[in-house]
Design a protein around this motif. Structure first.
Motif, mmCIF file in Angstrom:
data_model
loop_
_atom_site.group_PDB
_atom_site.id
_atom_site.type_symbol
_atom_site.label_atom_id
_atom_site.label_comp_id
_atom_site.label_asym_id
_atom_site.label_seq_id
_atom_site.Cartn_x
_atom_site.Cartn_y
_atom_site.Cartn_z
ATOM 1 N N THR A 221 -10.587 0.788 11.994
ATOM 2 C CA THR A 221 -10.484 -0.291 11.024
ATOM 3 C C THR A 221 -9.072 -0.838 11.049
ATOM 4 O OG1 THR A 221 -9.889 1.222 9.226
ATOM 5 C CG2 THR A 221 -12.235 0.711 9.502
ATOM 6 N N LYS A 222 -8.897 -2.005 10.441
ATOM 7 C CA LYS A 222 -7.583 -2.615 10.351
ATOM 8 C C LYS A 222 -7.048 -2.439 8.946
ATOM 9 C CE LYS A 222 -8.898 -6.018 13.800
ATOM 10 N NZ LYS A 222 -9.173 -7.438 14.045
ATOM 11 N N GLY A 223 -5.774 -2.709 8.806
ATOM 12 C CA GLY A 223 -5.176 -2.614 7.488
ATOM 13 C C GLY A 223 -4.291 -1.391 7.339
ATOM 14 N N ASP A 224 -3.809 -1.218 6.132
ATOM 15 C CA ASP A 224 -2.837 -0.173 5.839
ATOM 16 C C ASP A 224 -3.533 1.159 5.616
ATOM 17 O OD1 ASP A 224 -0.484 1.061 5.230
ATOM 18 O OD2 ASP A 224 -0.469 0.398 3.149
ATOM 19 N N TRP A 225 -2.928 2.255 6.099
ATOM 20 C CA TRP A 225 -3.495 3.588 5.891
ATOM 21 C C TRP A 225 -2.835 4.309 4.726
ATOM 22 C CZ3 TRP A 225 0.053 7.545 6.197
ATOM 23 C CH2 TRP A 225 1.228 7.270 6.865
ATOM 24 N N THR A 226 -1.726 3.776 4.217
ATOM 25 C CA THR A 226 -1.004 4.487 3.159
ATOM 26 C C THR A 226 -1.713 4.411 1.808
ATOM 27 O OG1 THR A 226 0.375 2.528 2.789
ATOM 28 C CG2 THR A 226 1.223 4.214 4.293
ATOM 29 N N SER A 227 -2.299 3.265 1.482
ATOM 30 C CA SER A 227 -2.992 3.138 0.192
ATOM 31 C C SER A 227 -4.181 4.081 0.083
ATOM 32 C CB SER A 227 -3.429 1.688 -0.039
ATOM 33 O OG SER A 227 -2.310 0.834 -0.142
ATOM 34 N N PRO A 228 -5.059 4.165 1.127
ATOM 35 C CA PRO A 228 -6.129 5.164 1.056
ATOM 36 C C PRO A 228 -5.596 6.586 0.957
ATOM 37 C CG PRO A 228 -6.595 3.561 2.775
ATOM 38 C CD PRO A 228 -5.200 3.299 2.314
ATOM 39 N N LEU A 229 -4.477 6.864 1.616
ATOM 40 C CA LEU A 229 -3.908 8.217 1.561
ATOM 41 C C LEU A 229 -3.438 8.549 0.150
ATOM 42 C CD1 LEU A 229 -2.981 10.807 2.971
ATOM 43 C CD2 LEU A 229 -0.815 9.649 3.468
ATOM 44 N N ILE A 230 -2.768 7.610 -0.510
ATOM 45 C CA ILE A 230 -2.284 7.851 -1.869
ATOM 46 C C ILE A 230 -3.453 8.109 -2.819
ATOM 47 C CG2 ILE A 230 -1.138 6.762 -3.837
ATOM 48 C CD1 ILE A 230 0.683 5.345 -1.806
ATOM 49 N N GLN A 231 -4.506 7.294 -2.703
ATOM 50 C CA GLN A 231 -5.676 7.494 -3.563
ATOM 51 C C GLN A 231 -6.355 8.826 -3.255
ATOM 52 O OE1 GLN A 231 -9.449 5.233 -3.067
ATOM 53 N NE2 GLN A 231 -9.082 4.537 -5.162
ATOM 54 N N PHE A 232 -6.447 9.172 -1.973
ATOM 55 C CA PHE A 232 -7.066 10.441 -1.564
ATOM 56 C C PHE A 232 -6.297 11.627 -2.150
ATOM 57 C CE2 PHE A 232 -6.919 13.985 1.469
ATOM 58 C CZ PHE A 232 -8.258 14.354 1.498
ATOM 59 N N LEU A 233 -4.973 11.610 -2.037
ATOM 60 C CA LEU A 233 -4.171 12.724 -2.540
ATOM 61 C C LEU A 233 -4.241 12.814 -4.064
ATOM 62 C CD1 LEU A 233 -0.997 12.399 -0.270
ATOM 63 C CD2 LEU A 233 -2.862 14.056 -0.059
ATOM 64 N N GLY A 234 -4.205 11.667 -4.739
ATOM 65 C CA GLY A 234 -4.245 11.677 -6.197
ATOM 66 C C GLY A 234 -5.561 12.215 -6.735
ATOM 67 N N ARG A 235 -6.658 11.704 -6.213
ATOM 68 C CA ARG A 235 -7.965 12.164 -6.691
ATOM 69 C C ARG A 235 -8.202 13.633 -6.370
ATOM 70 N NH1 ARG A 235 -12.787 7.701 -5.879
ATOM 71 N NH2 ARG A 235 -11.960 6.096 -7.295
ATOM 72 N N ASN A 236 -7.810 14.057 -5.175
ATOM 73 C CA ASN A 236 -8.079 15.441 -4.791
ATOM 74 C C ASN A 236 -7.159 16.428 -5.488
ATOM 75 O OD1 ASN A 236 -10.284 15.652 -2.616
ATOM 76 N ND2 ASN A 236 -9.094 13.888 -1.945
ATOM 77 N N LEU A 237 -5.969 15.996 -5.893
ATOM 78 C CA LEU A 237 -5.135 16.842 -6.737
ATOM 79 C C LEU A 237 -5.862 17.144 -8.043
ATOM 80 C CD1 LEU A 237 -2.434 18.160 -7.673
ATOM 81 C CD2 LEU A 237 -1.770 15.880 -8.484
ATOM 82 N N ILE A 238 -6.453 16.129 -8.632
ATOM 83 C CA ILE A 238 -7.161 16.311 -9.896
ATOM 84 C C ILE A 238 -8.444 17.113 -9.708
ATOM 85 C CG2 ILE A 238 -8.359 15.076 -11.745
ATOM 86 C CD1 ILE A 238 -6.298 12.826 -11.354
ATOM 87 N N LEU A 239 -9.203 16.794 -8.643
ATOM 88 C CA LEU A 239 -10.505 17.426 -8.454
ATOM 89 C C LEU A 239 -10.385 18.868 -7.966
ATOM 90 C CD1 LEU A 239 -13.591 17.295 -8.308
ATOM 91 C CD2 LEU A 239 -13.372 16.293 -6.022
ATOM 92 N N PHE A 240 -9.635 19.076 -6.878
ATOM 93 C CA PHE A 240 -9.616 20.390 -6.232
ATOM 94 C C PHE A 240 -8.583 21.350 -6.819
ATOM 95 C CE2 PHE A 240 -11.711 17.825 -2.990
ATOM 96 C CZ PHE A 240 -12.748 18.664 -2.619
#
Length: 370
Positions: A221-240
């Motif tokens: 895919t195209k676009g930035d990879w940092t925004s998905p990474l930030i959301q992934f880390l934030g949600r998984n900190l809370i969940l896991f």
């Protein structure tokens, strides 16, 4: 902040017998200025390209042949800018050997061989004519040397199929989470102890979300990879971490409410991406994708903060993930203090995300309505 030095954005161009297409590789485009006339195209905008931050980009191209400027169009979307230049009627049987009038090679301009298409009825005859009359030796050399020419078309098909499968799978899994929680609430009138009902599917969805960081890195895919990474880390900190090791918070209705908000957002995000992969437009899905977040993002951030706040006493008493002195490493870490700092930074992250989404909404919805 944008740079004061103009840069050239990456451009891929292709053509049919009737038109020439340009893909300008910029995301988060602001203040675009596009001037198309019969012999050239001028462009200037602020945006992001690759790992660069927000910069000022511009270019001016003198075209190989004159075009019909009145029927030529451009469109700005999330990941790129698409320009469609209509050839003049008298030139529609000729293929351009290059985009620019001058033969000098530009490092930021590349041919998109997947877009070098001709009508099926005229493919053999017209392509032979174009090859004999228009395409010079340099063009043939670039065709042989360009790595995309040797890339199997099946690879592109597999990439699209995989992304369609991924978006469909995530949509289905989040729909399962959302439906189970809604039915549980209808049956019991509350959401206490509903965590166990959706624990496995929500963990699977959030684990697979790491692919949204990997996909742009490997070119799927195209676009930035940092925004998905930030959301992934934030949600998984809370969940896991915050939820997974806190047995007290699992029984709270706050956690299922948070999962409802997460899943409701994704019920429109993944269909939107899937429709775009098929080169289709659905104004209802697009409107929901870029409107519901106005309420759901602040609500989700509030529930995330509330989940962390209600867990502070638990982690203070249990000392999970905290490292106290003295120890062999001579290092200390206070997990509760880390969560408190996270709570302070959470509103700042929300503001940044909402500004980003508002810009996307203006580009996708407001400009289309003008």
């Amino acid at each position: 902040m944008a740079s004061s030095i103009d840069l050239h954005p990456p451009i891929h161009w292709g053509q049919t017998l009737n038109s020439v297409s340009l893909r300008i590789g910029l995301t988060d485009v602001k203040y675009p200025k596009v001037d198309i006339n019969e012999s050239s195209i001028k462009f200037q905008a602020t945006g992001c390209s690759g790992s660069r931050g927000e910069q000022l980009y511009s270019f001016e191209i003198e075209l190989f042949e004159k075009i019909d400027a009145k029927t030529s169009t451009y469109r700005i979307n999330d990941r790129e800018i698409n320009v469609n230049l209509k050839k003049k009627k008298g030139d529609t049987n000729n293929a351009w050997p290059r985009l620019t009038k001058a033969s000098a090679k530009l490092p930021w301009l590349k041919a998109d061989f997947d877009k070098m298409a001709f009508s099926e009825d005229e493919s053999d005859q017209e392509q032979k004519k174009a090859n004999n009359n228009n395409f010079n030796d340099d063009m043939y050399k670039s065709l042989r040397q360009d790595p995309r020419k040797t890339k199997p078309k099946a690879f592109l098909d597999h990439r699209t199929n995989w992304l369609l499968f991924y978006n469909l799978f995530q949509f289905t899994a989040y729909l399962l989470v959302f439906s189970r929680l809604i039915f549980y609430f209808i049956a019991r009138g509350h959401l206490r102890n509903a965590y166990r009902l959706v624990e496995n599917p929500i963990k699977l969805c959030q684990s697979l979300a790491v692919l949204e960081t990997i996909h742009p890195l490997i070119g799927f895919t195209k676009g930035d990879w940092t925004s998905p990474l930030i959301q992934f880390l934030g949600r998984n900190l809370i969940l896991f971490v915050v939820i997974n090791f806190n047995n007290e918070i699992k029984a709270s209705p706050v956690v299922p409410c948070l999962f409802l908000v997460w899943s409701f957002v994704e019920l429109f995000r993944y269909p939107y991406y899937g429709i775009r992969l098929l080169n289709k437009d659905n104004r209802i899905i697009a409107w929901l994708r870029y409107t519901l977040w106005i309420v759901l993002y602040p609500l989700g951030a509030f529930l995330e903060g509330l989940t962390i706040y209600k867990s502070l006493n638990y982690y203070q008493s249990k000392r999970y993930f905290s490292i106290d002195l003295p120890n062999a490493m001579n290092f200390s870490f206070n997990f509760v203090l880390f969560l408190q700092i996270y709570l302070v930074l959470l509103p700042l992250g929300l503001i940044h995300m909402m500004q980003h989404m508002w810009n996307q909404r203006k580009k996708t919805l407001i400009k289309k309505n003008k």
